[in-house]
Design a protein around this motif. Structure first.
Motif, PDB file in Angstrom:
ATOM      1  N   ARG A  30      94.353  -2.524  -1.761  1.00  0.00           N
ATOM      2  CA  ARG A  30      93.193  -1.736  -1.376  1.00  0.00           C
ATOM      3  C   ARG A  30      93.326  -0.330  -1.968  1.00  0.00           C
ATOM      4  O   ARG A  30      93.622   0.653  -1.266  1.00  0.00           O
ATOM      5  CB  ARG A  30      93.047  -1.685   0.134  1.00  0.00           C
ATOM      6  CG  ARG A  30      92.762  -3.048   0.760  1.00  0.00           C
ATOM      7  CD  ARG A  30      92.371  -2.905   2.216  1.00  0.00           C
ATOM      8  NE  ARG A  30      91.149  -2.115   2.378  1.00  0.00           N
ATOM      9  CZ  ARG A  30      89.929  -2.594   2.215  1.00  0.00           C
ATOM     10  NH1 ARG A  30      89.746  -3.865   1.852  1.00  0.00           N
ATOM     11  NH2 ARG A  30      88.866  -1.820   2.392  1.00  0.00           N
ATOM     12  N   SER A  31      93.132  -0.236  -3.285  1.00  0.00           N
ATOM     13  CA  SER A  31      93.184   1.032  -3.997  1.00  0.00           C
ATOM     14  C   SER A  31      92.385   0.877  -5.291  1.00  0.00           C
ATOM     15  O   SER A  31      92.173  -0.244  -5.773  1.00  0.00           O
ATOM     16  CB  SER A  31      94.637   1.422  -4.317  1.00  0.00           C
ATOM     17  OG  SER A  31      95.239   0.435  -5.126  1.00  0.00           O
ATOM     18  N   THR A  46      88.411  -0.241  -3.632  1.00  0.00           N
ATOM     19  CA  THR A  46      87.982   1.007  -2.994  1.00  0.00           C
ATOM     20  C   THR A  46      87.448   1.944  -4.072  1.00  0.00           C
ATOM     21  O   THR A  46      87.791   1.823  -5.251  1.00  0.00           O
ATOM     22  CB  THR A  46      89.138   1.701  -2.249  1.00  0.00           C
ATOM     23  OG1 THR A  46      90.201   1.958  -3.178  1.00  0.00           O
ATOM     24  CG2 THR A  46      89.656   0.842  -1.105  1.00  0.00           C
ATOM     25  N   ASP A  47      86.618   2.884  -3.641  1.00  0.00           N
ATOM     26  CA  ASP A  47      86.022   3.817  -4.595  1.00  0.00           C
ATOM     27  C   ASP A  47      87.078   4.739  -5.190  1.00  0.00           C
ATOM     28  O   ASP A  47      88.063   5.095  -4.526  1.00  0.00           O
ATOM     29  CB  ASP A  47      84.949   4.659  -3.920  1.00  0.00           C
ATOM     30  CG  ASP A  47      83.773   3.809  -3.444  1.00  0.00           C
ATOM     31  OD1 ASP A  47      83.735   2.615  -3.817  1.00  0.00           O
ATOM     32  OD2 ASP A  47      82.911   4.353  -2.728  1.00  0.00           O
TER      33      ASP A  47
END
Length: 335
Positions: A42-43, A75-76
């Motif tokens: 999650r990056s 994720t943004d």
């Protein structure tokens, strides 16, 4: 109780499955490993690619780099910045509002530039290549991308493109429409490199007809030996022009009514966009000298005013002869 087996495990992304397959007794350990594996994914994951148009590039002309940044993470990515290092053979052009240049280092994006997960952004970098590059020169361009988001991974790319020379050499020729027998004809030849690249080893050639004319003189850059005038003009830059003059004398035995054609051509070692402009011709007609034209004194003006002529007298103003007198014999007869 399950048996614990010590064995090497692969990367954290499959760590949980590995621990379960070897019989880990503590279910919490496997769960924790799986959570760490999911958390590491999650990056933002930034990827950068680059293209150039046209490809190959043209020496002395404009080109455009297109840089694409893609976030393949989940994720943004915030404050995404692209640093583009240009080759010494190019200069940056008019950059868009989201890019700036410091010398040949172009920076695009930066604070406030966000690339959402699964989406892409593009940056356009216009450049102009140097006009004096050799044909086949390699032009390298390197770019990197980074983000201020914790855990975001950046990327870099390098693009090498070839540049080819391309130009158009043009010539215009001016000369008189008529000439008298044994007269002279002077041609003025203007050559221009219309670019975009330097024109290598430019040569002008003007072939004459020895049966009609004799070469009298030519510009100092030219070789007028033989029947062809050859003028080596070097390597003119885009927009550069050269002017050459050539003077011929009409052979005295050339009859009136003869048409004297004369053509000049341009040659260059550079690849050309067209060959339609590298030849120019002039035709000159041999006309008779008017034998009724009196010779003129060059020291006097040719527009002498005519002397006024005395006015013709009115017939009514002329004197009249006396009336004849009759002789009746009383008058003496004279003479």
């Amino acid at each position: 109780m399950a048996r614990t087996v010590r064995a090497p495990c692969p990367a954290p992304s499959v760590l949980a499955a590995c621990l379960l397959s070897i019989g880990v007794a503590d279910g919490a350990t496997a769960t924790s490993a799986q959570q760490r594996s999911e958390g590491s994914a999650r990056s933002p994951q930034l990827d950068i690619t680059k293209t150039v148009n046209p490809n190959p590039m043209t020496v002395g002309a404009e080109a455009e780099y297109v840089i694409t940044v893609t976030n393949s993470g989940d994720t943004d990515a915030a404050d995404v910045v692209v640093t583009d290092q240009l080759d010494s053979a190019v200069q940056p052009g008019d950059l868009p509002a989201d890019c700036s240049a410091d010398g040949r280092t172009v920076t695009c994006g930066g604070e406030g530039t966000t690339v959402p997960a699964g989406e892409s952004v593009r940056f356009t970098v216009p450049v102009t290549t140097s006009s004096d590059l050799a044909d086949g020169t390699n032009i390298a361009n390197s770019a990197t991308v980074d983000s201020s988001t914790p855990g975001a991974s950046g990327d870099s790319t390098r693009l090498v493109s070839q540049a080819r020379t391309l130009t158009n050499v043009a010539i215009t020729k001016d000369g008189p429409a008529t000439v008298s027998p044994d007269g002279t004809i002077t041609y003025t030849l203007t050559t221009t490199n219309q670019g975009p690249s330097d024109a290598v080893d430019v040569t002008l050639q003007d072939a004459t007809n020895g049966q009609l004319t004799t070469i009298e003189s030519a510009s100092s850059v030219c070789d007028s030996g033989g029947l062809t005038v050859t003028c080596p003009l070097g390597t003119p830059e885009p927009g550069q022009s050269e002017v050459v003059t050539i003077t011929l004398r009409v052979n005295p035995d050339v009859p009136v009514g003869t048409v004297i054609p004369n053509c000049a051509e341009m040659y260059t070692g550079t690849r050309r966009t067209t060959t339609e402009d590298d030849r120019s011709c002039v035709e000159t007609n041999v006309t008779p000298t008017d034998p009724t034209d009196p010779p003129t004194d060059p020291t006097e003006p040719t527009d002498h005013p005519e002397k006024p002529k005395p006015p013709k007298p009115d017939p009514g103003d002329l004197p009249t002869a006396p009336e004849p007198t009759s002789n009746d014999g009383h008058l003496p007869v004279t003479g």
